[in-house]
Design an enzyme around this catalytic site. Structure first.
Site, PDB file in Angstrom:
ATOM      1  CG  ASN A   1      -0.206  -0.003   2.517  1.00  0.00           C
ATOM      2  OD1 ASN A   1       0.460   0.963   2.865  1.00  0.00           O
ATOM      3  ND2 ASN A   1      -0.310  -1.111   3.263  1.00  0.00           N
TER       4      ASN A   1
ATOM      5  CG  ASP B   1      -6.659  -5.679   6.377  1.00  0.00           C
ATOM      6  OD1 ASP B   1      -6.134  -5.589   7.507  1.00  0.00           O
ATOM      7  OD2 ASP B   1      -7.321  -4.756   5.857  1.00  0.00           O
TER       8      ASP B   1
ATOM      9  CE  LYS C   1       9.075 -11.924 -14.529  1.00  0.00           C
ATOM     10  NZ  LYS C   1       9.824 -11.116 -15.497  1.00  0.00           N
TER      11      LYS C   1
ATOM     12  CG  PHE D   1      -2.999   5.754  13.594  1.00  0.00           C
ATOM     13  CD1 PHE D   1      -2.908   6.979  12.931  1.00  0.00           C
ATOM     14  CD2 PHE D   1      -2.346   5.610  14.805  1.00  0.00           C
ATOM     15  CE1 PHE D   1      -2.190   8.022  13.470  1.00  0.00           C
ATOM     16  CE2 PHE D   1      -1.621   6.644  15.361  1.00  0.00           C
ATOM     17  CZ  PHE D   1      -1.541   7.863  14.687  1.00  0.00           C
TER      18      PHE D   1
ATOM     19  CE  LYS E   1      -8.282  -0.507  13.543  1.00  0.00           C
ATOM     20  NZ  LYS E   1      -7.501   0.097  12.429  1.00  0.00           N
TER      21      LYS E   1
ATOM     22  CE  LYS F   1      -9.316  -4.549  14.499  1.00  0.00           C
ATOM     23  NZ  LYS F   1      -8.407  -4.425  13.355  1.00  0.00           N
TER      24      LYS F   1
END
Length: 401
Positions: free
Chosen positions: A209, A278, A288, A322, A336, A340
């Site tokens: 990301n 995730d 490859k 976060f 959240k 958590k």
């Protein structure tokens, strides 16, 4: 807060030197004892006599002009200062500082000091954005130099943008705030995760990301300034390690989980700002993958939810998470927190201008233990880190300041 503080003001050459004279006056009015070093270029804009009159002290301009035969001037000044402020800091002096160049009174003194150094840049908007200047600032920040970000507005060159020296009143407020810090994290161990993870497909491909790690590194810097013993677990990023921080580099989500789990029990505060994948490929390939006709389907499996795992087993730790969202950020953040078992969460909408991955700024909302929302407007991530710790202090100690 500045009463009796010995401040060495370094003035380098730019049109913003005229603001430095007003800054000198403001510092003296705040009770500081101010001494000034000017570069040759700075003297082209304002004479040393101006700063001498405002500071009520001699002004230093020449390494070889020894005013007192009993002392070496640049060493004496370096030892005298409680803190050093460079304002304005031009691209030139930033380059010297970042590369250890000592060819005048100011740069030589900076190499000799052990006092904290605050830097207030001022330059053309394109100069401020130049890769060399940005790299120099990143290097200095990693060494522990503290930046007072320039403002946006009309510049002397005619451009409008970032690069204008911050106003003297604001600079004085920043310095007063820094001096007033009580280093409330002294004796505490803080664990911070930062950056992205990379989930391998084959030797040349992976999922990831766009997280830059800037927010986590800013938090690590702020925690170290507040006296904490800081461990920073970083995914693959190209950022300098903050001064006084123990850095552990990882690649995958599993790597990060293993390092966090290993250190979890010995830390007092855990801040999980990393953007951990995730999902990861269920199968990876040692060689490859070759291109095949038609489409290709890749099966993914869940990674370990680091935040939820440590949330379930925490004992004395304060756990801050976060949440980077695109819709209903506050609502999701509160869910959240509960799911958590977090003590607080920082939520932001990455679609907002100047927020999210890759930016030097961020816009966020801190949600505390009582689920109260504390909006934090767009600001540099370095400043946002300070604000987050201010709010955390209230959560942990009950101190509202």
């Amino acid at each position: 807060m500045l009463k009796g503080k010995r401040i060495l003001l370094g003035v380098s050459g730019g049109i913003a030197v005229y603001k430095a004279s007003a800054l000198t006056s403001k510092l003296v009015q705040a009770g500081a004892e101010v001494r000034v070093i000017m570069t040759d270029s700075a003297r082209e804009f304002v004479t040393p006599l101006t700063f001498q009159a405002l500071s009520r002290n001699p002004v230093y301009t020449d390494t070889f002009d020894e005013k007192d035969p009993q002392n070496i001037a640049h060493i004496d000044l370096a030892d005298w200062a409680d803190l050093i402020l460079i304002a304005p800091a031009t691209a030139n002096i930033l380059g010297k500082m970042a590369n250890g160049i000592a060819d005048d009174m100011l740069s030589t003194t900076l190499l000799a000091t052990e006092a904290p150094v605050y830097v207030a840049p001022a330059m053309n908007v394109h100069m401020y954005a130049h890769p060399a200047v940005k790299k120099n600032m990143q290097t200095l920040e990693a060494w522990g130099y503290r930046f007072i970000e320039p403002g946006d507005g009309y510049l002397a060159c005619g451009y409008v943008g970032k690069g204008r020296l911050e106003e003297p009143e604001t600079i004085v407020e920043v310095l007063a705030g820094e001096v007033a810090k009580d280093r409330w994290l002294t004796g505490k161990k803080v664990l911070i995760t930062a950056g992205p993870t990379q989930e391998k497909i084959d030797p040349v491909r992976y999922f990831t990301n766009p997280s830059s790690g800037k927010m986590g590194f800013a938090l690590a810097t702020a925690a170290a300034h507040l006296g904490a013993e800081v461990t920073l677990i970083a995914g693959p990023v190209s950022l300098e390690t903050p001064a006084g921080v123990n850095r552990v580099d990882v690649v995958s989500a599993e790597d990060m989980f293993r390092e966090v789990d290993l250190r979890f029990n010995e830390h007092d505060i855990i801040i999980k700002s990393a953007a951990v994948a995730d999902y990861r490929p269920k199968l990876t390939y040692e060689d490859k993958m070759k291109k095949q006709p038609g489409n290709y389907r890749l099966e993914m499996e869940r990674t370990t939810d680091i935040l939820q795992t440590i949330g379930q087993k925490k004992t004395h730790q304060f756990l801050l998470g976060f949440a980077a969202e695109t819709v209903d950020a506050i609502e999701y953040g509160k869910k959240k927190m509960k799911k958590k078992n977090l003590d607080a969460i920082v939520v932001n909408n990455v679609k907002e201008d100047g927020a999210g991955f890759g930016h030097d700024t961020n816009t966020a909302t801190y949600i505390d233990r009582q689920l109260q929302e504390h909006p934090l407007p767009k600001m540099p991530k370095t400043q946002l880190a300070d604000e987050i710790f201010r709010l955390m202090k209230h959560d942990i100690t009950g101190d509202v300041h």
